[in-house]
Design a protein around this motif. Structure first.
Motif, PDB file in Angstrom:
ATOM      1  N   CYS A   1      -1.768  13.422   8.036  1.00 37.10           N
ATOM      2  CA  CYS A   1      -2.912  14.046   7.378  1.00 37.10           C
ATOM      3  C   CYS A   1      -4.014  13.000   7.273  1.00 37.10           C
ATOM      4  CB  CYS A   1      -2.537  14.561   5.992  1.00 37.10           C
ATOM      5  SG  CYS A   1      -1.089  15.673   5.979  1.00 37.10           S
ATOM      6  N   GLY A   2      -4.948  13.049   8.199  1.00 42.67           N
ATOM      7  CA  GLY A   2      -5.970  12.012   8.209  1.00 42.67           C
ATOM      8  C   GLY A   2      -5.335  10.671   8.523  1.00 42.67           C
ATOM      9  N   ASP A   3      -5.497   9.700   7.634  1.00 41.22           N
ATOM     10  CA  ASP A   3      -4.959   8.367   7.874  1.00 41.22           C
ATOM     11  C   ASP A   3      -3.680   8.118   7.084  1.00 41.22           C
ATOM     12  OD1 ASP A   3      -5.991   8.287   5.386  1.00 41.22           O
ATOM     13  OD2 ASP A   3      -7.370   6.617   5.715  1.00 41.22           O
ATOM     14  N   HIS A   4      -3.041   9.172   6.614  1.00 45.98           N
ATOM     15  CA  HIS A   4      -1.819   8.995   5.854  1.00 45.98           C
ATOM     16  C   HIS A   4      -0.717   9.888   6.412  1.00 45.98           C
ATOM     17  CE1 HIS A   4       0.350   7.334   2.522  1.00 45.98           C
ATOM     18  NE2 HIS A   4       0.716   8.532   2.106  1.00 45.98           N
ATOM     19  N   VAL A   5       0.528   9.442   6.269  1.00 41.90           N
ATOM     20  CA  VAL A   5       1.681  10.207   6.734  1.00 41.90           C
ATOM     21  C   VAL A   5       2.572  10.533   5.539  1.00 41.90           C
ATOM     22  CG1 VAL A   5       3.736  10.195   8.191  1.00 41.90           C
ATOM     23  CG2 VAL A   5       1.623   9.121   9.008  1.00 41.90           C
ATOM     24  N   TYR A   6       2.864  11.806   5.355  1.00 36.69           N
ATOM     25  CA  TYR A   6       3.773  12.257   4.303  1.00 36.69           C
ATOM     26  C   TYR A   6       5.076  12.685   4.958  1.00 36.69           C
ATOM     27  CZ  TYR A   6      -0.547  12.514   1.628  1.00 36.69           C
ATOM     28  OH  TYR A   6      -1.730  12.207   1.021  1.00 36.69           O
ATOM     29  N   THR A   7       6.196  12.361   4.324  1.00 31.36           N
ATOM     30  CA  THR A   7       7.502  12.592   4.930  1.00 31.36           C
ATOM     31  C   THR A   7       8.369  13.454   4.030  1.00 31.36           C
ATOM     32  OG1 THR A   7       7.378  10.413   5.988  1.00 31.36           O
ATOM     33  CG2 THR A   7       9.538  11.464   5.910  1.00 31.36           C
ATOM     34  N   GLU A   8       9.104  14.376   4.655  1.00 30.33           N
ATOM     35  CA  GLU A   8      10.149  15.101   3.942  1.00 30.33           C
ATOM     36  C   GLU A   8      11.405  15.130   4.808  1.00 30.33           C
ATOM     37  OE1 GLU A   8       9.611  19.216   3.093  1.00 30.33           O
ATOM     38  OE2 GLU A   8       8.615  19.656   4.992  1.00 30.33           O
TER      39      GLU A   8
ATOM     40  N   ARG B   1       2.887  13.390  -6.824  1.00 27.23           N
ATOM     41  CA  ARG B   1       3.330  12.020  -7.042  1.00 27.23           C
ATOM     42  C   ARG B   1       4.757  12.016  -7.550  1.00 27.23           C
ATOM     43  NH1 ARG B   1       2.119   7.094  -5.379  1.00 27.23           N
ATOM     44  NH2 ARG B   1      -0.078   7.608  -5.563  1.00 27.23           N
ATOM     45  N   ASP B   2       5.618  11.225  -6.902  1.00 33.10           N
ATOM     46  CA  ASP B   2       7.016  11.087  -7.301  1.00 33.10           C
ATOM     47  C   ASP B   2       7.335   9.595  -7.308  1.00 33.10           C
ATOM     48  OD1 ASP B   2       9.659  11.320  -7.885  1.00 33.10           O
ATOM     49  OD2 ASP B   2      10.222  12.491  -6.131  1.00 33.10           O
ATOM     50  N   GLY B   3       7.164   8.968  -8.483  1.00 32.19           N
ATOM     51  CA  GLY B   3       7.321   7.511  -8.554  1.00 32.19           C
ATOM     52  C   GLY B   3       6.162   6.850  -7.829  1.00 32.19           C
ATOM     53  N   THR B   4       6.482   5.987  -6.867  1.00 29.55           N
ATOM     54  CA  THR B   4       5.442   5.310  -6.100  1.00 29.55           C
ATOM     55  C   THR B   4       5.126   6.038  -4.799  1.00 29.55           C
ATOM     56  OG1 THR B   4       7.102   3.903  -5.045  1.00 29.55           O
ATOM     57  CG2 THR B   4       6.052   3.066  -7.055  1.00 29.55           C
ATOM     58  N   TYR B   5       5.762   7.190  -4.560  1.00 28.15           N
ATOM     59  CA  TYR B   5       5.581   7.918  -3.311  1.00 28.15           C
ATOM     60  C   TYR B   5       5.017   9.305  -3.582  1.00 28.15           C
ATOM     61  CZ  TYR B   5       8.651   4.214  -1.639  1.00 28.15           C
ATOM     62  OH  TYR B   5       9.191   2.986  -1.355  1.00 28.15           O
ATOM     63  N   TRP B   6       4.604   9.954  -2.496  1.00 28.98           N
ATOM     64  CA  TRP B   6       4.155  11.336  -2.560  1.00 28.98           C
ATOM     65  C   TRP B   6       5.237  12.227  -1.954  1.00 28.98           C
ATOM     66  CZ3 TRP B   6      -0.053  13.080  -5.064  1.00 28.98           C
ATOM     67  CH2 TRP B   6      -1.012  12.138  -5.432  1.00 28.98           C
ATOM     68  N   ARG B   7       5.580  13.300  -2.651  1.00 27.40           N
ATOM     69  CA  ARG B   7       6.609  14.241  -2.193  1.00 27.40           C
ATOM     70  C   ARG B   7       5.950  15.550  -1.764  1.00 27.40           C
ATOM     71  NH1 ARG B   7       9.063  18.070  -5.190  1.00 27.40           N
ATOM     72  NH2 ARG B   7       8.418  17.063  -7.151  1.00 27.40           N
ATOM     73  N   VAL B   8       6.396  16.085  -0.614  1.00 28.90           N
ATOM     74  CA  VAL B   8       5.887  17.366  -0.132  1.00 28.90           C
ATOM     75  C   VAL B   8       6.495  18.478  -0.987  1.00 28.90           C
ATOM     76  CG1 VAL B   8       5.720  18.938   1.825  1.00 28.90           C
ATOM     77  CG2 VAL B   8       5.629  16.464   2.202  1.00 28.90           C
TER      78      VAL B   8
END
Length: 553
Positions: A456-463, A517-524
């Motif tokens: 997503c743009g310059d960031h990658v989110y993982t599940e 936001r989930d702790g220091t990460y982003w959750r889908v």
């Protein structure tokens, strides 16, 4: 005796555990407002409890901190054998525990040659140079006691230009023994939440150069000290901070602070300013008026960023741009202290500092710098043109007003993307547009799952889709995932899933995902606009170099 908070007890315990296992000099990182003075007081008492003859020096650089630390030790330990050595305070009395100003004490190492333990408050202000007052004095003390121990306390254990205080040939400190995250302490209720608004009023800084790692001060004041800019900012302050009672402004210099106070008073606001050239009586009188509420606005020029304890502050007005990440964090820290009169602290940023540096709980410091890299990384963010909310660069729909950003509004910054909120831990769920998707196998604890990476743009989110998890209550998430993607039955294995996904348009993909936001990460959390979009998704059968680079950041 005053009861310490759990994180304060952990910080004190970490000091003595460190000395039990290591020979170096530790750093303790505690955010502004988290009770650093009280933590130092407990450290001092415990050191003397363990070894009663221990002689201790608590060193700092300004009168306000000397008095603050002295009072904190007596509040925690009323019978403490303590004295002050400071020309600024007007007392020079040595004791088993001596709280001292480095300017007053550095010429008298022989007098304090029997010191066993040195604590340095706000130790980030020790310069990186080889020959500093602190280094000469501590070196002289070591000549009398080779076993001397030094502990540093700070909210910012780094310098913007040279990185961690524990690195470099001249480093006094060797390890960070304890670190408390400001976002965690806010979530746990120990610190006050910050809420931010970006100012519409902006200065042209294109002609302002850099000096010693920050904007050139003379040029910066010339750019910022303009009535049109100040009045424009005040128009917004009148709207956003109408209910705020203790407003602290940060200015670029004496003339700028003075002019801000003049224009604020012209509007009928009770305002004043302070700077480092003022005498002690005048400065303290103005600060007392601000704390009592007689003055609503207090503008300052470079003096109220450390050692200023005013928990009632409920609004920060940033009129001073800075390239210094440490200074930015210290400024924001003035609003972190809790007070019964406020639920949060409003930050009005007319300096672009939040965009420049990102959330204060997401500052990244490289442990070892490569040539040409900055020691402290910043978070790429952008501003919504409709409501002026700050969001990270991958966001396509503003969570504040639903404004849709065009594709060209999503530049790549080449640094780690993160929440643009002043505190990432308080970030709201956000919806981001999906540019591409990568599917690959993933194995952890001998369990295979499907790894889904959304770019997503310059960031990658993982599940991770737990296809092969033997626990039915876990595997149900994989069943639901495939059912929502074209009503497909969940395959039995990851290999079967990759075969299915490899068939191009057979499995639709989302246009947007919602992340939390989930702790220091982003959750889908959710997926929206699931439809067939050719060429969006790819399958990687093995761990590729691209996957490793994404995993390593």
């Amino acid at each position: 005796m005053i009861e310490l908070y759990p994180y304060q007890r952990e910080a004190v315990q970490s000091v003595f555990e460190y000395f039990h296992t290591s020979k170096g000099n530790p750093l303790i990182e505690l955010p502004t407002g988290s009770g650093k003075s009280l933590t130092m007081a407990s450290t001092v008492k415990q050191a003397i409890d363990i070894y009663p003859p221990t002689n201790i020096l608590l060193l700092t650089h300004v009168k306000e901190l000397i008095e603050q630390d002295y009072k904190a030790i007596l509040k925690y330990w009323p019978e403490a054998p303590i004295g002050i050595w400071s020309a600024g305070v007007g007392i020079k009395r040595q004791a088993q525990i001596t709280v001292a100003g480095i300017q007053s004490i550095h010429k008298h190492p022989a007098r304090f040659g029997n010191t066993h333990l040195v604590l340095v408050d706000e130790c980030h202000l020790i310069p990186a140079k080889t020959d500093t007052t602190y280094q000469r004095f501590i070196g002289a003390l070591r000549a009398y006691n080779p076993n001397l121990k030094v502990i540093g306390f700070t909210a910012t254990p780094y310098r913007t230009d040279s990185g961690l205080l524990t690195e470099g040939d001249n480093a006094i400190f060797t390890d960070i023994a304890y670190s408390a995250n400001v976002g965690d302490l806010i979530q746990q209720g120990y610190l006050c939440p910050l809420v931010a608004k970006n100012g519409v009023t902006k200065a042209d800084l294109s002609g302002v150069g850099t000096s010693k790692g920050d904007f050139n001060n003379t040029a910066l004041q010339h750019a910022m000290n303009k009535d049109a800019l100040i009045e424009g900012a005040f128009d917004e302050v009148a709207i956003y901070a109408a209910d705020r009672k203790h407003i602290l402004g940060f200015c670029t210099g004496v003339e700028h602070a003075q002019r801000c106070a003049e224009l604020a008073n012209a509007r009928g606001w009770a305002a004043d300013y302070v700077d480092g050239t003022m005498g002690k009586t005048e400065r303290e009188g103005k600060i007392a008026s601000f704390k009592s509420g007689a003055i609503r606005f207090l503008f300052n020029a470079n003096i109220l960023t450390t050692g200023f304890d005013a928990p009632m502050i409920d609004c920060l007005v940033m009129l001073r741009p800075t390239k210094s990440t440490g200074l930015y964090v210290q400024i924001m820290g003035r609003g972190l202290r809790k007070h019964p009169s406020k639920d949060n602290t409003l930050v009005l940023d007319f300096a672009g500092n939040i965009e420049r540096h990102g959330p204060i709980d997401q500052i990244k410091v490289k442990s070892k710098r490569k040539s040409g890299e900055k020691a402290v990384s910043v978070a790429p963010v952008k501003e919504c043109p409709s409501c002026h909310e700050l969001v990270h660069t991958s966001v396509r729909v503003c969570p504040g007003c639903d404004h849709q950003f065009p594709e060209s509004d999503n530049p790549s910054h080449g640094t780690e993307a993160t929440a643009a909120d002043p505190v990432a831990a308080l970030a709201k769920p956000r919806r981001v547009a999906v540019d591409s998707i990568t599917y690959s196998p993933h194995t952890k604890n001998d369990r295979n799952s499907l790894k889904v990476e959304y770019t997503c743009g310059d960031h990658v989110y993982t599940e991770w889709v737990p296809i092969e998890d033997p626990r039915s209550y876990v595997r149900k998430h994989a069943v639901q995932w495939f059912w929502s993607h074209g009503r497909h039955a969940c395959p039995d294995t990851v290999a079967d899933a990759l075969n299915l996904l490899e068939q191009g348009d057979l499995v639709p993909t989302p246009q947007y995902i919602e992340v939390v936001r989930d702790g220091t990460y982003w959750r889908v959390k959710e997926r929206f606009g699931i439809s067939h979009r050719p060429g969006i998704a790819t399958v990687e059968r093995e761990v590729s170099l691209g996957n490793l680079m994404r995993a390593w950041g």
